[in-house]
Scaffold this motif. Sequence first.
Motif, mmCIF file in Angstrom:
data_model
loop_
_atom_site.group_PDB
_atom_site.id
_atom_site.type_symbol
_atom_site.label_atom_id
_atom_site.label_comp_id
_atom_site.label_asym_id
_atom_site.label_seq_id
_atom_site.Cartn_x
_atom_site.Cartn_y
_atom_site.Cartn_z
ATOM 1 N N GLY A 1 0.714 -1.189 0.089
ATOM 2 C CA GLY A 1 -0.126 -0.247 0.092
ATOM 3 C C GLY A 1 0.860 1.371 0.025
ATOM 4 O O GLY A 1 1.874 1.475 0.683
ATOM 5 N N PRO A 2 0.440 2.329 -0.751
ATOM 6 C CA PRO A 2 0.962 3.595 -0.794
ATOM 7 C C PRO A 2 1.212 4.388 0.482
ATOM 8 O O PRO A 2 2.366 5.126 0.565
ATOM 9 C CB PRO A 2 0.421 4.478 -1.728
ATOM 10 N N ALA A 3 0.370 4.063 1.614
ATOM 11 C CA ALA A 3 0.660 4.516 2.765
ATOM 12 C C ALA A 3 1.821 3.849 3.552
ATOM 13 O O ALA A 3 2.555 4.347 4.560
ATOM 14 C CB ALA A 3 -0.602 4.560 3.969
ATOM 15 N N HIS A 4 2.418 2.764 3.092
ATOM 16 C CA HIS A 4 3.424 2.005 3.714
ATOM 17 C C HIS A 4 4.514 1.862 2.744
ATOM 18 O O HIS A 4 5.088 2.951 2.252
ATOM 19 C CB HIS A 4 2.717 0.580 4.209
ATOM 20 N N GLY A 5 4.708 0.560 2.443
ATOM 21 C CA GLY A 5 6.234 0.404 1.408
ATOM 22 C C GLY A 5 5.942 0.990 0.065
ATOM 23 O O GLY A 5 6.987 1.079 -0.763
ATOM 24 N N GLY A 6 4.628 1.040 -0.340
ATOM 25 C CA GLY A 6 4.239 1.561 -1.410
ATOM 26 C C GLY A 6 4.793 3.070 -1.807
ATOM 27 O O GLY A 6 4.821 3.293 -3.039
ATOM 28 N N ALA A 7 4.939 3.580 -0.835
ATOM 29 C CA ALA A 7 5.446 4.826 -0.899
ATOM 30 C C ALA A 7 6.565 5.294 -1.645
ATOM 31 O O ALA A 7 6.804 6.378 -2.321
ATOM 32 C CB ALA A 7 5.570 5.749 0.482
ATOM 33 N N ASN A 8 7.684 4.288 -1.785
ATOM 34 C CA ASN A 8 8.857 4.691 -2.508
ATOM 35 C C ASN A 8 8.585 4.727 -3.843
ATOM 36 O O ASN A 8 9.211 5.604 -4.689
ATOM 37 C CB ASN A 8 9.906 3.716 -2.171
ATOM 38 N N PHE B 1 -4.459 14.662 -2.181
ATOM 39 C CA PHE B 1 -2.830 14.595 -2.392
ATOM 40 C C PHE B 1 -2.023 14.708 -1.093
ATOM 41 O O PHE B 1 -2.118 15.784 -0.104
ATOM 42 C CB PHE B 1 -2.581 15.384 -3.428
ATOM 43 N N ARG B 2 -1.108 13.799 -0.985
ATOM 44 C CA ARG B 2 0.058 14.066 0.284
ATOM 45 C C ARG B 2 1.592 14.100 -0.344
ATOM 46 O O ARG B 2 1.622 13.463 -1.708
ATOM 47 C CB ARG B 2 -0.229 13.017 1.211
ATOM 48 N N LEU B 3 2.451 14.754 0.427
ATOM 49 C CA LEU B 3 3.712 14.560 -0.235
ATOM 50 C C LEU B 3 4.156 13.325 0.055
ATOM 51 O O LEU B 3 4.244 12.800 1.338
ATOM 52 C CB LEU B 3 4.500 15.757 0.607
ATOM 53 N N GLY C 1 6.433 10.112 0.913
ATOM 54 C CA GLY C 1 7.610 10.147 1.502
ATOM 55 C C GLY C 1 7.888 11.304 2.425
ATOM 56 O O GLY C 1 9.026 11.151 3.084
ATOM 57 N N PHE C 2 6.736 11.575 2.850
ATOM 58 C CA PHE C 2 6.626 12.577 3.980
ATOM 59 C C PHE C 2 5.911 12.138 5.196
ATOM 60 O O PHE C 2 4.648 11.702 4.802
ATOM 61 C CB PHE C 2 6.474 13.972 3.589
ATOM 62 N N GLY C 3 6.061 12.403 6.446
ATOM 63 C CA GLY C 3 5.556 12.174 7.478
ATOM 64 C C GLY C 3 5.603 10.557 7.929
ATOM 65 O O GLY C 3 5.986 9.677 7.320
ATOM 66 N N HIS C 4 5.200 10.485 9.139
ATOM 67 C CA HIS C 4 5.366 9.033 9.844
ATOM 68 C C HIS C 4 4.444 8.875 11.174
ATOM 69 O O HIS C 4 4.549 10.096 11.818
ATOM 70 C CB HIS C 4 6.866 8.640 10.120
ATOM 71 N N ARG C 5 3.788 7.830 11.174
ATOM 72 C CA ARG C 5 3.126 7.578 12.745
ATOM 73 C C ARG C 5 4.185 7.677 13.672
ATOM 74 O O ARG C 5 3.682 8.448 14.896
ATOM 75 C CB ARG C 5 2.266 6.390 12.600
ATOM 76 N N VAL C 6 5.215 7.209 13.728
ATOM 77 C CA VAL C 6 6.349 7.308 15.037
ATOM 78 C C VAL C 6 7.067 8.372 14.896
ATOM 79 O O VAL C 6 7.319 9.197 15.992
ATOM 80 C CB VAL C 6 6.858 5.899 15.152
ATOM 81 N N GLU D 1 4.552 22.402 11.805
ATOM 82 C CA GLU D 1 3.569 22.197 13.019
ATOM 83 C C GLU D 1 3.052 20.590 13.136
ATOM 84 O O GLU D 1 2.959 20.376 14.257
ATOM 85 C CB GLU D 1 2.193 22.792 12.412
ATOM 86 N N ARG D 2 3.061 20.224 11.883
ATOM 87 C CA ARG D 2 2.638 18.642 12.220
ATOM 88 C C ARG D 2 3.872 17.641 12.152
ATOM 89 O O ARG D 2 3.862 16.472 12.338
ATOM 90 C CB ARG D 2 1.908 18.261 10.899
ATOM 91 N N LYS D 3 4.992 18.170 12.569
ATOM 92 C CA LYS D 3 6.192 17.514 12.541
ATOM 93 C C LYS D 3 6.405 16.329 11.499
ATOM 94 O O LYS D 3 6.549 15.444 11.513
ATOM 95 C CB LYS D 3 6.354 16.780 13.800
ATOM 96 N N ASN E 1 10.552 10.601 5.296
ATOM 97 C CA ASN E 1 10.748 9.331 5.894
ATOM 98 C C ASN E 1 11.665 8.468 4.855
ATOM 99 O O ASN E 1 11.858 8.846 3.983
ATOM 100 C CB ASN E 1 9.480 8.563 6.199
ATOM 101 N N VAL E 2 11.763 7.132 5.030
ATOM 102 C CA VAL E 2 12.668 6.066 4.345
ATOM 103 C C VAL E 2 12.609 6.227 3.104
ATOM 104 O O VAL E 2 13.378 6.007 2.196
ATOM 105 C CB VAL E 2 12.729 4.816 5.185
ATOM 106 N N ASP E 3 11.210 6.463 2.536
ATOM 107 C CA ASP E 3 10.885 6.318 1.382
ATOM 108 C C ASP E 3 11.277 7.435 0.234
ATOM 109 O O ASP E 3 11.222 7.247 -1.051
ATOM 110 C CB ASP E 3 9.445 5.813 1.240
ATOM 111 N N ILE F 1 11.944 -4.345 -3.341
ATOM 112 C CA ILE F 1 13.337 -4.232 -2.792
ATOM 113 C C ILE F 1 13.043 -4.189 -1.179
ATOM 114 O O ILE F 1 13.819 -4.834 -0.633
ATOM 115 C CB ILE F 1 14.288 -3.029 -3.416
ATOM 116 N N PHE F 2 12.267 -3.469 -0.946
ATOM 117 C CA PHE F 2 11.693 -3.326 0.567
ATOM 118 C C PHE F 2 11.138 -4.518 1.189
ATOM 119 O O PHE F 2 11.731 -4.721 2.325
ATOM 120 C CB PHE F 2 10.569 -2.244 0.525
ATOM 121 N N THR F 3 10.296 -5.262 0.396
ATOM 122 C CA THR F 3 10.209 -6.606 0.694
ATOM 123 C C THR F 3 11.195 -7.470 0.917
ATOM 124 O O THR F 3 11.426 -8.327 2.101
ATOM 125 C CB THR F 3 9.263 -7.379 -0.491
#
Length: 430
Positions: free
Chosen positions: A264-271, A301-303, A305-310, A357-359, A363-365, A385-387
């Motif tokens: 999924g694009p919110a996870h590894g598919g983001a790269n 739309f989101r940027l 490769g930007f942002g992370h839950r943790v 503001e949203r920090k 991210n890795v991707d 590759i991530f897999t």
Amino acid sequence: MAKDTVTITDNATGKSIEVPVLRGTHGPPVFDVGTVYKELGMFTFDPGFTSTGSCESTITFIDGEEGILLYRGYPIEQLAEQSHFLEVCYLLWYGRLPSAQELSDFETIITHHTMVHEGLRDFYAGFHRGAHPMAIMVGVVGALSAFYHDSLDIHDHRSREISAHRLIAKMPTIAAWAYRYSRGEPFMYPSNKLGYAENFLRMMFGFPTEEYEINPVAAKALDLIFLLHADHEQNASTSTVRLAGSSQANPFACISAGVGTLWGPAHGGANEAVIEMLEEIEDARNISKFVAKAKDPNDPFRLMGFGHRVYKHYDPRAKIIRKSCYDVLDALKLDDPLFDIALKLEEIALKDEYFVERKLYPNVDFYSGIIQRAIGIPTNMFTVIFTIGRTIGWISQWNEMIGEKGLKIGRPRQLYTGEATRDYVRIDRR
Ligand code: CMC
């Protein structure tokens, strides 16, 4: 002295219970809500698990506020600088760094498990030529359970270890073949003379008709990417693997479930999505338009490769990959205009109040695709590759869970907001 408990009070009934606070080595403590339903007749509610620790683990630690990532206690920066992927696999699985002999034995074992059953080759022919390689990965990894019956006893430690060796070793072969199939090119068998990343490069790009010359810059960069993706505690795909494993499903089926989630694009598919976004931006002059879109609450739309839950700080893996982009492009004498756009985009976003503001940090991707492009990996193989890298994390987390005493099936509850009980109406009366 204050007791190490948290009091939960139901104000409607006035009933209070005290639940224990548990403290780990690092990170915020947790309070154990295991008795809440029994005592108060209520469930806890946390969709998206924003405040929920789902398990106890000794494998990976992240401090998202400080941007710290540890594998078995070792900082990712030190491992990236001084270790390599197979040593990190050993570390994650066995919990400690190997001696020279142990590492050499481990490498030999992995090397000798890189072939896949010939029957598995036939699976590829069933896929559409235009299939996304991640679609092939989900299918073929799951199909491993139909070929390796001798290591499916999840209650036997040695059997779990053999499955782990098989998964780590075969993943690059399965992945490279997914690519070759889409190209209509011959499958390359692994070579026992080569290291892990080298072998993958040869299976991706070599031909049986000629010697394939390994580019050491590409092999080192790829090894680093595998290492940086090796584990990341209880992310969506790892939690999927754990949940699947809690039903006592076999390891290959569980890892295949993880592959599906990673896609999924919110996870590894983001790269993959990052490179598509940078290509769409095309010119640094268009960046502000895309930043405005990302900030618009009415635009999905989101940027990428930007942002992370943790991470509410720069992802330490992104920092390492960003530096490696310079090294790799320099060593290969390449100039990638997308890297320039990415750098500029980062600079603009990190000064923008919305992202500050949203920090939201890279991210890795965000930069990993730049390195992969430089070494010739096509965009649709980035998540593959991530897999390959994440397989060791998944299987180590799965093994940790299966090895625990009193393994329980994962079974969350819900807040039901559907229709209240009603009587069935016969079709002629509706
Ligand atoms: N671009 C624009 N706004 C963003 C972004 C982004 N990339 N990420 C988060 N936000 C905003 C979001 O709209 C929300 O704003 P508001 O408070 O005004 O509603 C706020 O930041 C918090 O976001 P969230 O969706 O509640 O955060 P989350 O922890 O649920 O999501 C995330 C984390 C990674 C899914 C998200 O940041 C995202 O979609 N990023 C883009 C996709 C991406 O790069 N994924 C890779 C993650 S790292 C590697 C991996 O896991 O595989």
